[in-house]
Write a protein that holds these residues in place. Sequence first.
Motif, PDB file in Angstrom:
ATOM      1  N   VAL A  93      -2.494   2.128  -4.531  1.00  0.00           N
ATOM      2  CA  VAL A  93      -2.013   3.508  -4.459  1.00  0.00           C
ATOM      3  C   VAL A  93      -3.196   4.386  -4.068  1.00  0.00           C
ATOM      4  CG1 VAL A  93      -0.880   5.393  -5.677  1.00  0.00           C
ATOM      5  CG2 VAL A  93      -0.311   3.029  -6.256  1.00  0.00           C
ATOM      6  N   LEU A  94      -3.084   5.052  -2.913  1.00  0.00           N
ATOM      7  CA  LEU A  94      -4.179   5.879  -2.431  1.00  0.00           C
ATOM      8  C   LEU A  94      -4.225   7.223  -3.131  1.00  0.00           C
ATOM      9  CD1 LEU A  94      -4.068   5.162   1.408  1.00  0.00           C
ATOM     10  CD2 LEU A  94      -5.303   3.946  -0.399  1.00  0.00           C
ATOM     11  N   GLY A  95      -3.116   7.637  -3.733  1.00  0.00           N
ATOM     12  CA  GLY A  95      -3.072   8.905  -4.451  1.00  0.00           C
ATOM     13  C   GLY A  95      -3.067   8.688  -5.958  1.00  0.00           C
ATOM     14  N   MET A 112       0.846  -1.194   0.000  1.00  0.00           N
ATOM     15  CA  MET A 112       0.000   0.000   0.000  1.00  0.00           C
ATOM     16  C   MET A 112       0.883   1.246   0.000  1.00  0.00           C
ATOM     17  SD  MET A 112      -2.935   1.286   2.695  1.00  0.00           S
ATOM     18  CE  MET A 112      -4.042  -0.042   2.253  1.00  0.00           C
ATOM     19  N   ILE A 113       0.639   2.130  -0.955  1.00  0.00           N
ATOM     20  CA  ILE A 113       1.400   3.376  -1.083  1.00  0.00           C
ATOM     21  C   ILE A 113       0.437   4.525  -0.804  1.00  0.00           C
ATOM     22  CG2 ILE A 113       2.799   4.798  -2.622  1.00  0.00           C
ATOM     23  CD1 ILE A 113       3.464   2.244  -4.157  1.00  0.00           C
ATOM     24  N   LYS A 114       0.692   5.254   0.261  1.00  0.00           N
ATOM     25  CA  LYS A 114      -0.218   6.312   0.670  1.00  0.00           C
ATOM     26  C   LYS A 114       0.072   7.646   0.001  1.00  0.00           C
ATOM     27  CE  LYS A 114      -0.905   4.131   5.185  1.00  0.00           C
ATOM     28  NZ  LYS A 114      -0.836   4.296   6.660  1.00  0.00           N
ATOM     29  N   ALA A 115       1.289   7.821  -0.514  1.00  0.00           N
ATOM     30  CA  ALA A 115       1.664   9.074  -1.158  1.00  0.00           C
ATOM     31  C   ALA A 115       1.516   8.945  -2.669  1.00  0.00           C
ATOM     32  CB  ALA A 115       3.100   9.443  -0.797  1.00  0.00           C
ATOM     33  N   TYR A 164      -6.460   4.799  -6.540  1.00  0.00           N
ATOM     34  CA  TYR A 164      -7.637   5.532  -6.097  1.00  0.00           C
ATOM     35  C   TYR A 164      -7.600   6.991  -6.513  1.00  0.00           C
ATOM     36  CZ  TYR A 164      -9.026   1.461  -3.440  1.00  0.00           C
ATOM     37  OH  TYR A 164      -9.412   0.194  -3.096  1.00  0.00           O
TER      38      TYR A 164
END
Length: 281
Positions: free
Chosen positions: A197-199, A177-180, A216
């Motif tokens: 990827v949250l960004g 999971m990559i939050k940036a 996302y």
Amino acid sequence: MTFAAPLHNKSIRFRARSFVAFTLTPEAPIDDWLEGLDHWIGNSPGYFAGRPVVLDLNTLKPGPEEIAALVGVLGSRGIRVYAIELEGAELGPELPPLLAGAKEATAEGLLGRAARKARAEEITVETAAVEDVQPGQVRAQQDELLKLDEAKPEAAQPEPGRAVESPRHEPSAGTLMIKAPIRSGQSVFHPHGDVIVLGSVASGSEIVAGGSIHVYGTLRGRAIAGSEGNVSARIFCRKNEAELLAVDGWYTTAEEMEGVSRGKAVQAFLDNDALCVVPLG
């Protein structure tokens, strides 16, 4: 009186190190293979820049002069060959070294050459059995033959008075999971699991995953799912502005998606050896 400290010889330390390399397997006719490679490079410029590439020549089996010419042709395309795989070959010092004992990363784990050869022979035997079909029967496709290896045998009937053992489930591969947001020029490589990827993913960046890819935000770079042979992998994104989408080696480019799925929330998946990119919902 001063005495100089004695000099101690330092021992040289040798360490083994493993790394992931991309493998190119040229096939005849070589001109057609190079044309396909040029099409890929044109759709994804700089993809091979700085990447270790292994040249598997066990299919083509060229001579030393042909190998030198092929290495030069690939070098002119910005592809640097780090090593060559060719059984029984003897290469001169002007060529990249021979690679022995390499293992291929697959959905089943790391497979050596012997294991890969045995697996290919099993598929060949299954294919030959299916070739002997009667008129009116449907011939099985290659992807259906591959699924035979994954099919589980039926459970045996338990004996009276004996407890039934619950099936054992192997743990799934880890999800990254990559939050940036992923910036231009960045590369994410996760060979044995999904990538979330949250960004957003910027143009000029790339994600390579052995499983599925979930973005996302807006996907503007390159997304390559199922890189280790996972035909069930998918790509999801909230807004498709991708330069390239690929699943298990089947790919589509921005030009091909223009006017069809660009700017929309989409998913990409394989259907009968064709990459489908369809809107979500």
